[in-house]
Structure formats: C-alpha cells, structure tokens
Write a protein that holds these residues in place. Structure first.
Motif, PDB file in Angstrom:
ATOM      1  N   GLU A   1       0.824  -1.205   0.000  1.00 38.87           N
ATOM      2  CA  GLU A   1       0.000   0.000   0.000  1.00 38.87           C
ATOM      3  C   GLU A   1       0.862   1.260   0.000  1.00 38.87           C
ATOM      4  O   GLU A   1       0.600   2.217  -0.733  1.00 38.87           O
ATOM      5  N   LEU A   2       1.916   1.235   0.815  1.00 42.52           N
ATOM      6  CA  LEU A   2       2.819   2.381   0.870  1.00 42.52           C
ATOM      7  C   LEU A   2       3.620   2.518  -0.419  1.00 42.52           C
ATOM      8  O   LEU A   2       3.855   3.628  -0.915  1.00 42.52           O
ATOM      9  N   LEU A   3       4.070   1.396  -0.967  1.00 47.59           N
ATOM     10  CA  LEU A   3       4.793   1.444  -2.242  1.00 47.59           C
ATOM     11  C   LEU A   3       3.901   2.000  -3.347  1.00 47.59           C
ATOM     12  O   LEU A   3       4.355   2.776  -4.200  1.00 47.59           O
TER      13      LEU A   3
ATOM     14  N   ARG B   1      12.032   7.777  -2.414  1.00 55.64           N
ATOM     15  CA  ARG B   1      10.627   7.391  -2.231  1.00 55.64           C
ATOM     16  C   ARG B   1      10.512   6.189  -1.294  1.00 55.64           C
ATOM     17  O   ARG B   1       9.596   6.111  -0.466  1.00 55.64           O
ATOM     18  N   VAL B   2      11.444   5.237  -1.422  1.00 49.19           N
ATOM     19  CA  VAL B   2      11.450   4.083  -0.510  1.00 49.19           C
ATOM     20  C   VAL B   2      11.686   4.552   0.928  1.00 49.19           C
ATOM     21  O   VAL B   2      11.034   4.079   1.865  1.00 49.19           O
ATOM     22  N   ALA B   3      12.611   5.502   1.101  1.00 48.24           N
ATOM     23  CA  ALA B   3      12.892   6.016   2.437  1.00 48.24           C
ATOM     24  C   ALA B   3      11.650   6.678   3.043  1.00 48.24           C
ATOM     25  O   ALA B   3      11.377   6.525   4.240  1.00 48.24           O
ATOM     26  N   ILE B   4      10.898   7.414   2.222  1.00 46.51           N
ATOM     27  CA  ILE B   4       9.670   8.052   2.717  1.00 46.51           C
ATOM     28  C   ILE B   4       8.641   6.987   3.086  1.00 46.51           C
ATOM     29  O   ILE B   4       7.989   7.070   4.140  1.00 46.51           O
TER      30      ILE B   4
ATOM     31  N   ALA C   1       5.651   3.975   7.395  1.00 48.26           N
ATOM     32  CA  ALA C   1       5.188   2.691   7.937  1.00 48.26           C
ATOM     33  C   ALA C   1       4.958   2.771   9.444  1.00 48.26           C
ATOM     34  O   ALA C   1       4.122   2.042   9.993  1.00 48.26           O
ATOM     35  N   ALA C   2       5.697   3.639  10.104  1.00 47.45           N
ATOM     36  CA  ALA C   2       5.538   3.796  11.559  1.00 47.45           C
ATOM     37  C   ALA C   2       4.374   4.706  11.917  1.00 47.45           C
ATOM     38  O   ALA C   2       4.130   4.960  13.099  1.00 47.45           O
TER      39      ALA C   2
END
Length: 275
Positions: free
Chosen positions: A13-15, A38-41, A46-47
């Motif tokens: 979902e985040l990806l 974008r992966v870092a964001i 996720a937290a």
C-alpha cells in the motif's frame, strides 16, 4: 501468519502510494536516487508518524526529480495532515515545499513566519542576503511624511513606504528592490501606474536569459541593478547592452530592512501550518 500478510499488504500500500509498486521486486542498488528517496519516505510512513524530518534529503537529485518529489511531498502532507520539517541550504527546496520558514543564525532563530512574509519583509540584512535578495541599497532619509519617506540614493530621490517606527530624517537606512518589480519605461508611451514612480536614468550593462525570466543588469550611478521580466515583455524595444533607458518602480517595491544584522547559517523550511 496473519500478521505477516497484514505487514505485506501495508508495505505494498505504501509502495503504491509512493508510485513504486511496480518496482517491489528490485534490489536497492537497482533503484535510481529518486526511487531510493521514495522508498525512504515509505519506510518512514510505515511507523505512522505525526512528524517527518527531512535533512537535505533531495540535495543529490537532479532538478526534474527534485521538482516531482517536492510535489509528492506537498500532496502527502495535505493528505495525511503531517507536520513535515525540511532542513535545507537550498533555497529552491525551501520555496518549493515550505509554508513556514525559520532561518537560523549562529544556532538561534533569526526570523520565523509564513514563507511569503519572511521573503517580503526580512528581519535583518543578513536574512535578506541568505534569501538571495538582490538590489540591496543604502540611502539617507531626507524626508518623512505620514506613510511615506524619501531617500537620497545615487543622486536620486527615492520614494518608499515608511516602516514603523519611522527612521529619523538624516539617518541612513538599508532597503531592497525586487528585480521583478522594476520596469523599463517605454520612451514613446504614457507612464503607467507601475512605472510612474521613482524614475531613474540607467544604462544596460548585460542581458542574460534565465529558466523562467529574462534578466537585465543596468547601471544607475555607480551601482548595478538587476531587472527580471517575462520574455515577451519589451518586444520592439532595444534592450541590448549599452542602451540608455529609464527605469521605474513603485514606492511599495522599496522595502526597508531593520537595522540589526547577526550572522547566518542554515535555512529550515516547514511544510506545515502547524508549527
């Protein structure tokens, strides 16, 4: 097992939100710099945080990628109601993502406020310099009347809006005039309300195209003044180097800078109204 499936669903979902779901099977070294950011964001989201901190996060990216990430960051903040603090020395980043800005000088906040307000009315000369403001002038106050004052500068009498408290006649003040607010006066046309004040004789020194505006540098007395204008302005007017011209700007365009100036360092741009 159920928890693992939920974590995987959340990750996808985040990806998807960061426009990366089609790259889910790639290794980190197979991603571009922008994709890695974008992966870092996504990892930070996720937290489910209330605040995100970006520290020079986009400095190594090219202009096009940075511009897209700026837009994504603004959309993300609006969608989730996040407080996003963006630390940067790059003014383009600060202007692109910030709604409020704090400028630090020697570890202390020199000025904080809405981005437009800080840029329009810098609290000190050093803040103005950190913001990259040009056309900084120093003139002597020759008269103060109600909400107007007049400066003597380079042999001209300049009308400006009077700050509060007003400076004393005879005192010296520092001010700046934005390049976009200075007009060239057509010699064969009536003066307009934008170019009917503060008329000064000048000579064009240089012309240089910019990414969005054309830039002129003109000599007024011993000082060089920058003018920025749309490419379609002044068609049919000779604005090549060496031409004598007349320039004009409104009193509201002359912004008096308060007379105190500590030293500066980094710029902190905040993407939230909640500071």
């Amino acid at each position: 097992m159920g928890r693992g499936r939920e974590a995987r669903r959340r990750a996808y979902e985040l990806l998807d939100q960061m426009k990366l779901v089609h790259l889910a099977q790639r290794m980190p070294h197979e991603l571009s710099g922008g994709q890695q950011q974008r992966v870092a964001i996504a990892r930070a989201l996720a937290a489910q945080p209330n605040v995100l901190l970006f520290d020079e996060s986009f400095s190594a990216l090219d202009h096009a990628v940075r511009t897209q990430l700026h837009a994504d960051l603004r959309a993300l903040q609006a969608e989730r109601g996040l407080i996003v603090v963006y630390v940067t020395h790059n003014l383009d980043d600060a202007f692109a993502v910030g709604q409020r800005i704090a400028i630090l000088q020697e570890g202390k906040i020199a000025q904080i406020g809405a981005l437009a307000e800080v840029c329009r009315f810098p609290a000190t000369l050093r803040v103005a310099q950190m913001l990259g403001l040009s056309n900084i002038i120093k003139g002597r106050v020759v008269a103060v009347e109600l909400d107007r004052l007049w400066l003597e500068w380079e042999g001209y009498r300049i009308e400006a809006v009077c700050p509060s408290p007003p400076p004393a006649p005879g005192s010296w003040v520092t001010a700046f005039i934005r390049p976009e607010e200075i007009r060239l006066v057509y010699p064969d046309r009536p003066l307009t309300r934008f170019a009917g004040h503060n008329l000064l004789a000048a000579r064009i020194i240089e012309q240089r195209p910019g990414r969005r505006l054309n830039h002129l540098w003109v000599a007024v007395g011993a000082m060089t003044i920058e003018i920025a204008h749309p490419y379609t302005a002044y068609i049919g007017m000779d604005i090549s180097a060496g031409q004598d011209v007349q320039i004009g700007f409104r009193p509201e365009s002359v912004v008096i800078i308060p007379d105190h100036s500590p030293q500066s360092v980094p710029v902190y741009s905040q993407v939230s109204h909640h500071l």
